[in-house]
Design a protein around this motif. Sequence first.
Motif, PDB file in Angstrom:
ATOM      1  N   ARG A  94       8.965 -12.177   7.634  1.00 31.34           N
ATOM      2  CA  ARG A  94      10.264 -11.274   6.796  1.00 31.34           C
ATOM      3  C   ARG A  94      11.192 -12.560   6.715  1.00 31.34           C
ATOM      4  NH1 ARG A  94      10.681  -7.345  10.730  1.00 31.34           N
ATOM      5  NH2 ARG A  94       9.036  -5.993   9.942  1.00 31.34           N
ATOM      6  N   THR A 111      -2.025  -2.041   2.873  1.00 27.42           N
ATOM      7  CA  THR A 111      -0.828  -2.924   2.916  1.00 27.42           C
ATOM      8  C   THR A 111      -0.560  -3.870   4.696  1.00 27.42           C
ATOM      9  OG1 THR A 111       1.384  -0.733   3.101  1.00 27.42           O
ATOM     10  CG2 THR A 111       0.420  -2.122   0.676  1.00 27.42           C
ATOM     11  N   THR A 112       0.225  -4.282   4.819  1.00 27.08           N
ATOM     12  CA  THR A 112       0.844  -4.367   6.242  1.00 27.08           C
ATOM     13  C   THR A 112       1.753  -4.795   6.412  1.00 27.08           C
ATOM     14  OG1 THR A 112       0.018  -6.476   6.421  1.00 27.08           O
ATOM     15  CG2 THR A 112      -1.814  -5.220   6.612  1.00 27.08           C
ATOM     16  N   GLU A 113       2.707  -4.389   7.732  1.00 28.16           N
ATOM     17  CA  GLU A 113       3.831  -4.457   7.693  1.00 28.16           C
ATOM     18  C   GLU A 113       3.933  -6.395   8.593  1.00 28.16           C
ATOM     19  OE1 GLU A 113       6.635  -3.105   8.469  1.00 28.16           O
ATOM     20  OE2 GLU A 113       5.499  -1.664   8.096  1.00 28.16           O
ATOM     21  N   LEU A 114       4.960  -6.749   7.628  1.00 26.93           N
ATOM     22  CA  LEU A 114       5.071  -8.429   8.335  1.00 26.93           C
ATOM     23  C   LEU A 114       5.801  -8.975   9.496  1.00 26.93           C
ATOM     24  CD1 LEU A 114       6.926  -8.951   4.845  1.00 26.93           C
ATOM     25  CD2 LEU A 114       4.650  -9.301   5.109  1.00 26.93           C
ATOM     26  N   THR A 115       4.998  -9.674   9.737  1.00 22.24           N
ATOM     27  CA  THR A 115       5.855 -10.232  11.009  1.00 22.24           C
ATOM     28  C   THR A 115       7.397 -10.378  10.617  1.00 22.24           C
ATOM     29  OG1 THR A 115       4.866 -12.548  10.926  1.00 22.24           O
ATOM     30  CG2 THR A 115       3.564 -10.986  12.394  1.00 22.24           C
TER      31      THR A 115
END
Length: 148
Positions: free
Chosen positions: A71, A63-67
């Motif tokens: 978002r 899982t990667t963080e959303l920019t």
Amino acid sequence: MEETSSTICEDYDGTKILEAAFVAMKTGSITPIIKQELRFIIQSRRLAEGKSELDVSFVPPVTTELTPEERIKKENRREQNRKASRKFRRKQTVLIHNVKKRMQTLSSENTRLTRELTTLAQEKHSLQEKLRSHLDVCGCVITTAVLV
């Protein structure tokens, strides 16, 4: 073939089943034991059929963080979906109301027409009786189709 099957049986009876039993005791669910047992059965059947052993392993997705832009885009999509859902529910409510209203109107019309049919049938019967009594007195000849 039996030797290969017994080797797998030892592997599964050894570490993997014990690990599954430990996880089952820790979580309070027998699912890990059942999964290991099913893996063992599948592997045994494959080896009995002369097929190679399967290596099934689960790698959890990364899982990667959303920019910030992603978002915002995701939140806009959610809000748009909420609005569309509200609109759909309102439209369905109005449609259901209209169908119920139409059903009541048709039901009332049906009741009215049933009463009118009953009244007309009684009137027909009464007129036929009057005609029969007139024919008895008068002696006129009329075909029976009129009296039916």
